[in-house]
Structures are given as C-alpha cells and as structure tokens.
Design a protein around this motif. Structure first.
Motif, PDB file in Angstrom:
ATOM      1  N   VAL A  46       0.841  -1.203   0.000  1.00  0.00           N
ATOM      2  CA  VAL A  46       0.000   0.000   0.000  1.00  0.00           C
ATOM      3  C   VAL A  46       0.877   1.255   0.000  1.00  0.00           C
ATOM      4  CG1 VAL A  46      -1.796   1.296   1.220  1.00  0.00           C
ATOM      5  CG2 VAL A  46      -1.826  -1.209   1.264  1.00  0.00           C
ATOM      6  N   LEU A  47       0.570   2.179  -0.904  1.00  0.00           N
ATOM      7  CA  LEU A  47       1.252   3.465  -0.969  1.00  0.00           C
ATOM      8  C   LEU A  47       0.315   4.540  -0.423  1.00  0.00           C
ATOM      9  CD1 LEU A  47       3.520   5.425  -2.122  1.00  0.00           C
ATOM     10  CD2 LEU A  47       2.133   5.510  -4.211  1.00  0.00           C
ATOM     11  N   ALA A  48       0.775   5.302   0.564  1.00  0.00           N
ATOM     12  CA  ALA A  48       0.016   6.463   1.042  1.00  0.00           C
ATOM     13  C   ALA A  48       0.486   7.685   0.264  1.00  0.00           C
ATOM     14  CB  ALA A  48       0.232   6.667   2.534  1.00  0.00           C
ATOM     15  N   MET A  49      -0.455   8.446  -0.289  1.00  0.00           N
ATOM     16  CA  MET A  49      -0.117   9.611  -1.101  1.00  0.00           C
ATOM     17  C   MET A  49      -0.642  10.871  -0.414  1.00  0.00           C
ATOM     18  SD  MET A  49      -0.913   8.221  -4.967  1.00  0.00           S
ATOM     19  CE  MET A  49      -2.667   8.513  -4.779  1.00  0.00           C
ATOM     20  N   ILE A  50       0.255  11.658   0.143  1.00  0.00           N
ATOM     21  CA  ILE A  50      -0.121  12.890   0.840  1.00  0.00           C
ATOM     22  C   ILE A  50       0.021  14.064  -0.117  1.00  0.00           C
ATOM     23  CG2 ILE A  50       0.437  14.438   2.757  1.00  0.00           C
ATOM     24  CD1 ILE A  50       1.538  11.996   4.261  1.00  0.00           C
ATOM     25  N   PHE A  51      -1.094  14.732  -0.405  1.00  0.00           N
ATOM     26  CA  PHE A  51      -1.097  15.867  -1.326  1.00  0.00           C
ATOM     27  C   PHE A  51      -1.475  17.152  -0.601  1.00  0.00           C
ATOM     28  CE2 PHE A  51      -1.281  12.488  -4.427  1.00  0.00           C
ATOM     29  CZ  PHE A  51      -0.636  13.004  -5.536  1.00  0.00           C
ATOM     30  N   GLU A  52      -0.512  18.044  -0.439  1.00  0.00           N
ATOM     31  CA  GLU A  52      -0.817  19.397   0.020  1.00  0.00           C
ATOM     32  C   GLU A  52      -0.825  20.360  -1.164  1.00  0.00           C
ATOM     33  OE1 GLU A  52       0.336  19.446   4.655  1.00  0.00           O
ATOM     34  OE2 GLU A  52       1.949  20.082   3.328  1.00  0.00           O
ATOM     35  N   LYS A  53      -0.284  19.896  -2.306  1.00  0.00           N
ATOM     36  CA  LYS A  53      -0.364  20.618  -3.575  1.00  0.00           C
ATOM     37  C   LYS A  53      -1.111  19.721  -4.550  1.00  0.00           C
ATOM     38  CE  LYS A  53       3.490  23.832  -4.241  1.00  0.00           C
ATOM     39  NZ  LYS A  53       4.701  24.107  -5.034  1.00  0.00           N
ATOM     40  N   SER A  54      -2.017  20.291  -5.311  1.00  0.00           N
ATOM     41  CA  SER A  54      -2.807  19.486  -6.235  1.00  0.00           C
ATOM     42  C   SER A  54      -1.962  19.015  -7.418  1.00  0.00           C
ATOM     43  CB  SER A  54      -4.008  20.285  -6.735  1.00  0.00           C
ATOM     44  OG  SER A  54      -3.566  21.452  -7.397  1.00  0.00           O
ATOM     45  N   SER A  55      -2.475  18.015  -8.122  1.00  0.00           N
ATOM     46  CA  SER A  55      -1.720  17.456  -9.237  1.00  0.00           C
ATOM     47  C   SER A  55      -2.614  16.608 -10.126  1.00  0.00           C
ATOM     48  CB  SER A  55      -0.587  16.584  -8.710  1.00  0.00           C
ATOM     49  OG  SER A  55      -0.043  15.799  -9.751  1.00  0.00           O
ATOM     50  N   THR A  56      -2.251  16.508 -11.390  1.00  0.00           N
ATOM     51  CA  THR A  56      -2.884  15.545 -12.302  1.00  0.00           C
ATOM     52  C   THR A  56      -1.934  14.377 -12.521  1.00  0.00           C
ATOM     53  OG1 THR A  56      -4.083  17.295 -13.462  1.00  0.00           O
ATOM     54  CG2 THR A  56      -3.860  15.178 -14.610  1.00  0.00           C
ATOM     55  N   ARG A  57      -0.765  14.665 -13.121  1.00  0.00           N
ATOM     56  CA  ARG A  57       0.169  13.626 -13.512  1.00  0.00           C
ATOM     57  C   ARG A  57       0.725  12.843 -12.322  1.00  0.00           C
ATOM     58  NH1 ARG A  57      -0.425  17.221 -17.220  1.00  0.00           N
ATOM     59  NH2 ARG A  57      -0.070  18.759 -15.613  1.00  0.00           N
ATOM     60  N   CYS A  69       0.593  -2.824 -10.837  1.00  0.00           N
ATOM     61  CA  CYS A  69       1.585  -3.765 -10.300  1.00  0.00           C
ATOM     62  C   CYS A  69       1.038  -4.552  -9.108  1.00  0.00           C
ATOM     63  CB  CYS A  69       2.862  -3.027  -9.926  1.00  0.00           C
ATOM     64  SG  CYS A  69       3.768  -2.391 -11.349  1.00  0.00           S
ATOM     65  N   GLY A  70      -0.290  -4.562  -8.971  1.00  0.00           N
ATOM     66  CA  GLY A  70      -0.907  -5.429  -7.979  1.00  0.00           C
ATOM     67  C   GLY A  70      -1.093  -4.845  -6.597  1.00  0.00           C
ATOM     68  N   GLY A  71      -0.700  -3.588  -6.388  1.00  0.00           N
ATOM     69  CA  GLY A  71      -0.842  -2.953  -5.083  1.00  0.00           C
ATOM     70  C   GLY A  71      -1.994  -1.970  -5.061  1.00  0.00           C
ATOM     71  N   SER A  72      -2.007  -1.127  -4.042  1.00  0.00           N
ATOM     72  CA  SER A  72      -3.059  -0.114  -3.950  1.00  0.00           C
ATOM     73  C   SER A  72      -2.485   1.179  -3.395  1.00  0.00           C
ATOM     74  CB  SER A  72      -4.212  -0.602  -3.071  1.00  0.00           C
ATOM     75  OG  SER A  72      -3.751  -0.896  -1.767  1.00  0.00           O
ATOM     76  N   ALA A  73      -3.235   2.261  -3.566  1.00  0.00           N
ATOM     77  CA  ALA A  73      -2.789   3.573  -3.101  1.00  0.00           C
ATOM     78  C   ALA A  73      -3.930   4.281  -2.387  1.00  0.00           C
ATOM     79  CB  ALA A  73      -2.307   4.410  -4.283  1.00  0.00           C
ATOM     80  N   ILE A  74      -3.585   5.043  -1.362  1.00  0.00           N
ATOM     81  CA  ILE A  74      -4.568   5.826  -0.612  1.00  0.00           C
ATOM     82  C   ILE A  74      -4.260   7.303  -0.815  1.00  0.00           C
ATOM     83  CG2 ILE A  74      -5.548   6.318   1.658  1.00  0.00           C
ATOM     84  CD1 ILE A  74      -4.447   3.586   2.577  1.00  0.00           C
ATOM     85  N   PHE A  75      -5.237   8.047  -1.337  1.00  0.00           N
ATOM     86  CA  PHE A  75      -5.071   9.484  -1.555  1.00  0.00           C
ATOM     87  C   PHE A  75      -5.447  10.242  -0.284  1.00  0.00           C
ATOM     88  CE2 PHE A  75      -7.097  13.576  -2.605  1.00  0.00           C
ATOM     89  CZ  PHE A  75      -6.040  14.208  -3.267  1.00  0.00           C
ATOM     90  N   LEU A  76      -4.552  11.098   0.190  1.00  0.00           N
ATOM     91  CA  LEU A  76      -4.778  11.863   1.422  1.00  0.00           C
ATOM     92  C   LEU A  76      -4.546  13.345   1.153  1.00  0.00           C
ATOM     93  CD1 LEU A  76      -2.732   9.490   3.761  1.00  0.00           C
ATOM     94  CD2 LEU A  76      -5.225   9.671   3.716  1.00  0.00           C
ATOM     95  N   SER A  77      -5.604  14.130   1.200  1.00  0.00           N
ATOM     96  CA  SER A  77      -5.485  15.585   1.087  1.00  0.00           C
ATOM     97  C   SER A  77      -5.415  16.158   2.496  1.00  0.00           C
ATOM     98  CB  SER A  77      -6.692  16.157   0.343  1.00  0.00           C
ATOM     99  OG  SER A  77      -7.828  16.141   1.187  1.00  0.00           O
ATOM    100  N   PRO A  78      -5.051  17.441   2.665  1.00  0.00           N
ATOM    101  CA  PRO A  78      -5.015  18.030   4.009  1.00  0.00           C
ATOM    102  C   PRO A  78      -6.346  17.875   4.751  1.00  0.00           C
ATOM    103  CG  PRO A  78      -3.950  19.500   2.467  1.00  0.00           C
ATOM    104  CD  PRO A  78      -4.566  18.387   1.648  1.00  0.00           C
ATOM    105  N   ALA A  79      -7.440  17.884   3.999  1.00  0.00           N
ATOM    106  CA  ALA A  79      -8.760  17.741   4.630  1.00  0.00           C
ATOM    107  C   ALA A  79      -9.004  16.321   5.132  1.00  0.00           C
ATOM    108  CB  ALA A  79      -9.847  18.121   3.622  1.00  0.00           C
ATOM    109  N   ASP A  80      -8.206  15.355   4.611  1.00  0.00           N
ATOM    110  CA  ASP A  80      -8.411  13.954   4.976  1.00  0.00           C
ATOM    111  C   ASP A  80      -7.533  13.489   6.134  1.00  0.00           C
ATOM    112  OD1 ASP A  80     -10.153  13.619   2.776  1.00  0.00           O
ATOM    113  OD2 ASP A  80      -8.452  13.341   1.439  1.00  0.00           O
ATOM    114  N   THR A  81      -6.596  14.317   6.561  1.00  0.00           N
ATOM    115  CA  THR A  81      -5.649  13.878   7.582  1.00  0.00           C
ATOM    116  C   THR A  81      -5.574  14.865   8.737  1.00  0.00           C
ATOM    117  OG1 THR A  81      -3.736  15.064   6.677  1.00  0.00           O
ATOM    118  CG2 THR A  81      -4.192  12.874   5.763  1.00  0.00           C
ATOM    119  N   GLN A  82      -4.980  14.400   9.833  1.00  0.00           N
ATOM    120  CA  GLN A  82      -4.773  15.276  10.989  1.00  0.00           C
ATOM    121  C   GLN A  82      -3.637  16.271  10.747  1.00  0.00           C
ATOM    122  OE1 GLN A  82      -6.768  15.504  13.561  1.00  0.00           O
ATOM    123  NE2 GLN A  82      -8.066  13.807  12.871  1.00  0.00           N
TER     124      GLN A  82
END
Length: 303
Positions: A46-57, A69-82
């Motif tokens: 599992v990959l945690a993806m912390i975004f404080e800046k927006s992005s497309t690519r 590649c068989g794994g998963s990712a979790i998108f975390l914006s500032p609103a989603d985390t402490q």
C-alpha cells in the motif's frame, strides 16, 4: 535489526549507477506494459499519497503504478488527515509508516518531506516540494534516452524560472553527467549555493539565446508556479523575453528535443508551434512518469 529504509527525497539519494539502472528498468517496464505482460510485484503493498499541492500527472501516475503492479494507493489531502489540523509531522510519520509500505508526499516546504522521512519506518518519496521535483527528472531522462540515447556529455538548456525543476536539473546534470546552461532573469535565478556546488556541470546567464545555442535538449516550465498566482502579471512582464519559440529553438541543434513538465501555458513560456511541433516530446515525457515511478517503487519496495 531492521535496516533503515531508502528514501527518494532528491536525485542524490541514489548513486549514479543506481539511477542508470533505474532508468533502464523503467524502459523495460514500459515495454512489458505495451506487451500486456502481467507483472504484480506490489501485491498486498500500500502506498500512502499525501497531497498538500494538487496534481494531475503525479496522482494518476503513482496510483496507476501501484494498481497495475498489484498494489493499492490511498489518496490523502489536508482535509483527509490530521496534518491539516496541526498534528506534528513526526507523529503522522510514525503512525502512517506503521500501516503502509511507502509514503509519497507532494507539498510546499522541502523540510516537511525531510522531517517525515527522518521519522518514517518505510520509504518516503518526494513527489514535489518548492525546492525539488526529482520524480519528474526520472521521466525526463528516460524520455531523452528513448529518443536520442545517452544524455552523458550532452548540452541541456533550462529557460525561465530558477525553480524546483531547475534545481532538480542542476542535480541531474551532476548525476547523469551532462552540461546544463541556465538562462533566468535577475531575481529569479536558481539557488546560488546549488549552482556553486555543481559548477562543473552548470553555467548561469540571463541570455536565453546563449543558453540554447547548440543545445541537445531545451526545457522550460510555467512562469508562476503553484502558490505564486498573485505574482503572475509581474512575472509575465519579466519573463516575456524567455518564451521558447521557434526562433529560440532554431539556435539549438537541428535534432534537439523540447520538454516541459506540464501543465503548459501556450503563448507564455512556450509557443504553441514549439510544444505542438515535431521537436516536442512532452506527451512521452508525461507518460514516462508512470513507468519511471514504477521502477522507483520497485527499487524502494524490493524485499
């Protein structure tokens, strides 16, 4: 005793040989993808993806890389985390890295990523800070190699703002052994300490024509990055002579490539004729974010 994780905060976190191997692997993984070969090394990862800046690519490439590649990712914006409510970075790093296998961070202050990596038990990837954008450079080098072969000994011209992309190109010049000619206006030039540190590979001027003459690769970026929107009108005036247009490209070698990390503003930092023209490889460059980051994740997640 567990070994400390490898991180990818700047291009200097990998050796020159590791970077060369990683780029070659990215090209292999791309070929496998085109051949529809199933390859799932990240199963149950599992990959945690912390975004404080927006992005497309960045978001799509990392999320797709994990999924394909068989794994998963979790998108975390500032609103989603402490983090967005003021939890110390050290605390978030300790907790998050006890649950996931890798953390990708896209933020403003470079120190945030460094601090997070210090307290994380898993690999941490810098997916852009105000200082560096190393993941983009992996894609850029891969793209050059695919089109023209080795970049060693070539001349690369950076035109425009001495920003995080420019800083990453400075380090890339050292790591991949090419000549980097930077043309930026006074007041918008790259970090002076960085230029001094890698002066064997870097030259700095205010003259775009001088930088581009006989270049093998010409690259640029937007004049106002995220967080600089209020400066746009002023920057548009200052950078007007730094547009990469057909005349400027004509000073480079006939076989020179044009790159841009995107998003691009046609009619500002680059003319439509150049970015949509035959020397432009920006679409390959964008796609290669997926393949080079697969190679990076494979390298960092290898058991």
């Amino acid at each position: 005793m567990l070994m400390a994780p490898r991180h990818f905060i700047t291009l200097m976190d990998l050796s020159k040989d590791e970077l060369k191997t990683l780029i070659a692997r990215a090209i292999e993984l791309k070929a496998m993808r085109y051949a529809n070969k199933r390859y799932e090394p990240f199963k149950n990862k599992v990959l945690a993806m912390i975004f404080e800046k927006s992005s497309t690519r960045t978001r799509v490439s990392f999320e797709t890389a994990m999924s394909q590649c068989g794994g998963s990712a979790i998108f975390l914006s500032p609103a989603d985390t402490q983090l967005g409510r003021g939890e110390p970075i050290e605390d978030t790093a300790r907790v998050l890295s006890s649950m996931v296998d890798c953390v990708m961070i896209r933020t403003y202050a470079h120190e945030k990523v460094e601090l997070f990596a210090k307290y994380a038990k898993v690999p941490v990837i810098n997916a852009l800070t105000d200082m560096y954008h190393p993941c983009q450079l992996l894609a850029d080098i891969q793209t050059y190699i695919e089109h023209r072969g080795s970049i060693q000994g070539k001349k690369v011209a950076w035109i425009g703002d001495g920003n995080n992309m420019c800083h990453s190109y400075i380090r890339a010049a050292h790591q991949f052994d090419f000549e980097l000619a930077i043309a930026s206006p006074i007041g918008y030039q790259p970090n002076a300490n960085l230029v001094a540190e890698f002066k064997e590979h870097v030259s700095l001027s205010t003259a775009p024509a001088q930088a581009v003459t006989n270049a093998d690769l010409v690259t640029t970026d937007v004049w106002a990055s995220m967080g600089q929107e209020k400066e746009h009108a002023k920057r548009a005036q200052v950078f007007a002579p730094y547009q990469v247009d057909s005349h400027l490209m004509s000073l480079a070698k006939p076989e020179a490539l044009f790159m841009h990390c995107l998003p691009a503003h046609r009619g500002e930092e680059v003319s439509a004729k150049v970015i949509d023209g035959p020397q432009s490889v920006v679409w390959d460059q964008a796609e290669n974010r997926l393949h080079s980051q697969k190679a990076l994740l494979e390298f960092l997640l290898a058991d």
